[in-house]
Write a protein that holds these residues in place. Structure first.
Motif, PDB file in Angstrom:
ATOM      1  N   ALA A 345       0.809  -1.220   0.000  1.00 21.67           N
ATOM      2  CA  ALA A 345       0.000   0.000   0.000  1.00 21.67           C
ATOM      3  C   ALA A 345       0.840   1.267   0.000  1.00 21.67           C
ATOM      4  CB  ALA A 345      -0.933  -0.003   1.213  1.00 21.67           C
ATOM      5  N   SER A 346       2.055   1.212   0.556  1.00 22.08           N
ATOM      6  CA  SER A 346       2.894   2.420   0.639  1.00 22.08           C
ATOM      7  C   SER A 346       3.891   2.507  -0.506  1.00 22.08           C
ATOM      8  CB  SER A 346       3.651   2.441   1.975  1.00 22.08           C
ATOM      9  OG  SER A 346       4.560   1.354   2.066  1.00 22.08           O
ATOM     10  N   SER A 347       3.613   1.810  -1.595  1.00 17.06           N
ATOM     11  CA  SER A 347       4.573   1.742  -2.701  1.00 17.06           C
ATOM     12  C   SER A 347       4.921   3.100  -3.289  1.00 17.06           C
ATOM     13  CB  SER A 347       4.033   0.821  -3.800  1.00 17.06           C
ATOM     14  OG  SER A 347       2.779   1.290  -4.271  1.00 17.06           O
ATOM     15  N   GLN A 348       3.929   3.988  -3.396  1.00 21.30           N
ATOM     16  CA  GLN A 348       4.184   5.287  -4.008  1.00 21.30           C
ATOM     17  C   GLN A 348       4.983   6.219  -3.100  1.00 21.30           C
ATOM     18  OE1 GLN A 348       0.514   6.918  -5.505  1.00 21.30           O
ATOM     19  NE2 GLN A 348       0.363   5.402  -7.133  1.00 21.30           N
ATOM     20  N   HIS A 349       5.149   5.810  -1.829  1.00 18.01           N
ATOM     21  CA  HIS A 349       5.915   6.618  -0.885  1.00 18.01           C
ATOM     22  C   HIS A 349       7.259   5.974  -0.570  1.00 18.01           C
ATOM     23  CE1 HIS A 349       1.610   7.674   0.647  1.00 18.01           C
ATOM     24  NE2 HIS A 349       1.867   8.223  -0.534  1.00 18.01           N
ATOM     25  N   SER A 350       7.604   4.932  -1.320  1.00 14.94           N
ATOM     26  CA  SER A 350       8.822   4.176  -1.070  1.00 14.94           C
ATOM     27  C   SER A 350       9.775   4.334  -2.253  1.00 14.94           C
ATOM     28  CB  SER A 350       8.491   2.699  -0.835  1.00 14.94           C
ATOM     29  OG  SER A 350       7.586   2.561   0.244  1.00 14.94           O
ATOM     30  N   TYR A 351      11.010   3.851  -2.059  1.00 14.80           N
ATOM     31  CA  TYR A 351      12.047   4.017  -3.074  1.00 14.80           C
ATOM     32  C   TYR A 351      12.786   2.701  -3.283  1.00 14.80           C
ATOM     33  CZ  TYR A 351      11.267   9.024  -2.686  1.00 14.80           C
ATOM     34  OH  TYR A 351      10.682  10.273  -2.692  1.00 14.80           O
ATOM     35  N   LEU A 352      13.132   2.427  -4.536  1.00 10.20           N
ATOM     36  CA  LEU A 352      13.893   1.236  -4.899  1.00 10.20           C
ATOM     37  C   LEU A 352      15.219   1.660  -5.515  1.00 10.20           C
ATOM     38  CD1 LEU A 352      11.027  -0.819  -6.600  1.00 10.20           C
ATOM     39  CD2 LEU A 352      12.063  -1.298  -4.377  1.00 10.20           C
ATOM     40  N   MET A 353      16.310   1.128  -4.993  1.00 12.54           N
ATOM     41  CA  MET A 353      17.635   1.439  -5.531  1.00 12.54           C
ATOM     42  C   MET A 353      18.326   0.129  -5.906  1.00 12.54           C
ATOM     43  SD  MET A 353      20.709   3.684  -3.818  1.00 12.54           S
ATOM     44  CE  MET A 353      21.010   2.551  -2.446  1.00 12.54           C
ATOM     45  N   TYR A 354      18.755   0.039  -7.164  1.00 11.39           N
ATOM     46  CA  TYR A 354      19.452  -1.160  -7.641  1.00 11.39           C
ATOM     47  C   TYR A 354      20.941  -0.882  -7.634  1.00 11.39           C
ATOM     48  CZ  TYR A 354      20.340  -5.360 -10.423  1.00 11.39           C
ATOM     49  OH  TYR A 354      20.774  -6.580 -10.861  1.00 11.39           O
ATOM     50  N   THR A 355      21.658  -1.580  -6.789  1.00 10.80           N
ATOM     51  CA  THR A 355      23.073  -1.274  -6.557  1.00 10.80           C
ATOM     52  C   THR A 355      24.015  -1.988  -7.506  1.00 10.80           C
ATOM     53  OG1 THR A 355      23.336  -3.075  -4.953  1.00 10.80           O
ATOM     54  CG2 THR A 355      22.553  -0.944  -4.116  1.00 10.80           C
ATOM     55  N   LEU A 356      23.467  -2.788  -8.445  1.00 12.04           N
ATOM     56  CA  LEU A 356      24.315  -3.526  -9.376  1.00 12.04           C
ATOM     57  C   LEU A 356      24.249  -2.965 -10.795  1.00 12.04           C
ATOM     58  CD1 LEU A 356      23.591  -7.190  -8.164  1.00 12.04           C
ATOM     59  CD2 LEU A 356      25.482  -5.684  -7.541  1.00 12.04           C
ATOM     60  N   ASP A 357      23.663  -1.780 -10.923  1.00 14.63           N
ATOM     61  CA  ASP A 357      23.573  -1.140 -12.227  1.00 14.63           C
ATOM     62  C   ASP A 357      23.495   0.371 -12.009  1.00 14.63           C
ATOM     63  OD1 ASP A 357      23.358  -0.638 -14.927  1.00 14.63           O
ATOM     64  OD2 ASP A 357      21.748  -2.084 -15.265  1.00 14.63           O
ATOM     65  N   THR A 358      23.800   1.108 -13.060  1.00 16.71           N
ATOM     66  CA  THR A 358      23.771   2.572 -12.968  1.00 16.71           C
ATOM     67  C   THR A 358      22.373   3.128 -13.118  1.00 16.71           C
ATOM     68  OG1 THR A 358      24.299   2.703 -15.320  1.00 16.71           O
ATOM     69  CG2 THR A 358      26.154   2.809 -13.772  1.00 16.71           C
ATOM     70  N   SER A 359      21.414   2.271 -13.445  1.00 17.76           N
ATOM     71  CA  SER A 359      20.017   2.685 -13.531  1.00 17.76           C
ATOM     72  C   SER A 359      19.142   1.529 -13.082  1.00 17.76           C
ATOM     73  CB  SER A 359      19.646   3.109 -14.960  1.00 17.76           C
ATOM     74  OG  SER A 359      19.811   2.018 -15.853  1.00 17.76           O
ATOM     75  N   TRP A 360      17.856   1.805 -12.853  1.00 14.35           N
ATOM     76  CA  TRP A 360      16.930   0.726 -12.483  1.00 14.35           C
ATOM     77  C   TRP A 360      16.661  -0.106 -13.724  1.00 14.35           C
ATOM     78  CZ3 TRP A 360      15.257  -1.450  -8.175  1.00 14.35           C
ATOM     79  CH2 TRP A 360      14.186  -2.347  -8.256  1.00 14.35           C
ATOM     80  N   SER A 361      17.072  -1.364 -13.693  1.00 14.38           N
ATOM     81  CA  SER A 361      16.962  -2.211 -14.884  1.00 14.38           C
ATOM     82  C   SER A 361      16.234  -3.520 -14.610  1.00 14.38           C
ATOM     83  CB  SER A 361      18.370  -2.510 -15.430  1.00 14.38           C
ATOM     84  OG  SER A 361      19.196  -3.082 -14.417  1.00 14.38           O
ATOM     85  N   LEU A 362      15.442  -3.567 -13.552  1.00 12.02           N
ATOM     86  CA  LEU A 362      14.743  -4.803 -13.190  1.00 12.02           C
ATOM     87  C   LEU A 362      13.263  -4.747 -13.567  1.00 12.02           C
ATOM     88  CD1 LEU A 362      16.330  -5.370  -9.667  1.00 12.02           C
ATOM     89  CD2 LEU A 362      16.897  -6.528 -11.800  1.00 12.02           C
TER      90      LEU A 362
END
Length: 362
Positions: A345-362
């Protein structure tokens, strides 16, 4: 279908076994607390609220300034059925008959209890393991993707997107790897997310990651020095910090603390092959305002409405377990099932950081 072949095993016995089972091995009940919904649908309301809006200082005898009303959006969908079964065939039942000869001994009695208990435990854990997989996939990818490679059920191609804003998904300029230990800057990456979250009005308090991601972060020279400054008050710390030391340093700097998602689930496909995975994606750091990020919505099962069933049934939370036998061929069947689904439910207030790439690629 007829009742169980186990001598003297009753509904009361079944319920007593189920009542002793726990969810201590799973993260999803605390991340997504159970919430009953009678309609077989789930919906999560996402209100655009965060940092309180300050009142204005106004002159006497003037009208109070009007503020905009919070925007409410809604995620919704159907609650799916989760089911697992296990059978004891004629050869297994022959073993049970052999154990009965030793029922008057402590060892024999214990072996019989374990024989009866193992399939119930297997099905209980199986249903909850799938809910764990769904929950940790959701909060590490922002979506749940069901396919033939991770789900042997009829629902084989489906994606539920929890709508994490594109702006809230990012990579890092220098990836977190052992090879980049001299140049990786985890604290800088973390501070950038914290700054963005505060500017948006939704401060983040926790970082979720798996053990592998934490271990690599702790190999970065800059993070070792950051922890040394706060933990041992020296810049000469040459070893990786522990989780407690890392969290002490992060908290002292007003940064989110880390929660390790160290959970393992085995996925068995139609061909019988099994793969053991941590459902939380390696390399991802999820920033959340609170540890309770949503709910696991569940509903009543049709099986509960069957009158005069010969099966023995017991329920705890959303999980219904039932046991019965068939005569041609002879077999003892145990089934675990639930109409349940975790919703972020709090997805729009959360953040995802992918540390194995220079951009979000998942």
């Amino acid at each position: 279908m007829r009742t169980t072949l186990i001598d003297g095993f009753s509904q009361k016995d079944m319920q007593a076994i189920v009542n002793k089972m726990t969810l201590n091995d799973f993260y999803y009940p605390s991340l997504f607390p159970l919430k009953f919904n009678p309609t077989l649908t789930w919906q999560a309301l996402q209100a655009d609220t965060g940092i309180p809006v300050a009142a204005d200082v106004v002159a006497y005898n003037s009208a109070s300034p009007k503020k905009t009303r919070d925007i409410v959006t809604k995620l919704q969908g159907d609650i799916p059925k989760i089911e697992i079964s296990r059978e004891k065939l004629e050869s297994d039942l022959n073993k049970y008959n052999q154990l009965l000869h030793y029922a008057n001994t402590a060892e024999g009695a214990r072996a019989i209890v374990e024989w009866v208990y193992e399939d119930i435990d297997f099905c209980w854990k199986g249903v909850n393991a799938r809910l764990e997989w769904l929950a940790l996939q959701a909060i590490s990818l922002g979506k749940i993707s069901l396919s033939k490679t991770n789900n042997a059920g009829i629902v084989t191609e489906n994606v539920v997107d929890f709508l994490v804003p594109t702006a809230n998904k990012s990579g890092v300029a220098v990836t977190w790897t052992e090879g980049h230990s001299a140049t990786g800057v985890p604290v800088t990456n973390i501070k950038a997310i914290v700054k963005a979250a505060k500017a948006a009005g939704y401060p983040v308090r926790y970082m979720l990651m798996d053990q592998d991601t934490f271990d690599v972060m702790c190999l970065q020279d800059s993070f070792i020095k950051f922890c040394a400054t706060w933990v041992v008050k020296a810049t000469s710390l040459q070893q990786s910090p522990t989780l407690a030391e890392a969290n002490a340093a992060l908290a002292a700097s007003g940064l989110p603390t880390i929660k390790i998602m160290d959970s393992y689930v085995s996925i068995e496909l139609e061909d019988g092959s099994r793969t053991t995975v941590n459902p939380f994606t390696t390399g991802v750091v999820t920033f959340v305002p609170d540890l309770a990020v949503g709910n696991t919505y569940y509903s009543t099962l049709a099986d509960e409405m069957v009158q005069g069933s010969a099966a023995i049934k017991a329920k705890r939370g959303p999980v219904l377990l039932k046991k019965y036998s068939e005569e041609n061929p002879v077999k003892e069947i145990t089934i675990g099932m639930a109409n349940a689904f975790p919703v972020w439910a709090s997805s729009q207030h959360s953040y995802l950081m992918y540390t194995l790439d220079t951009s979000w690629s998942l």
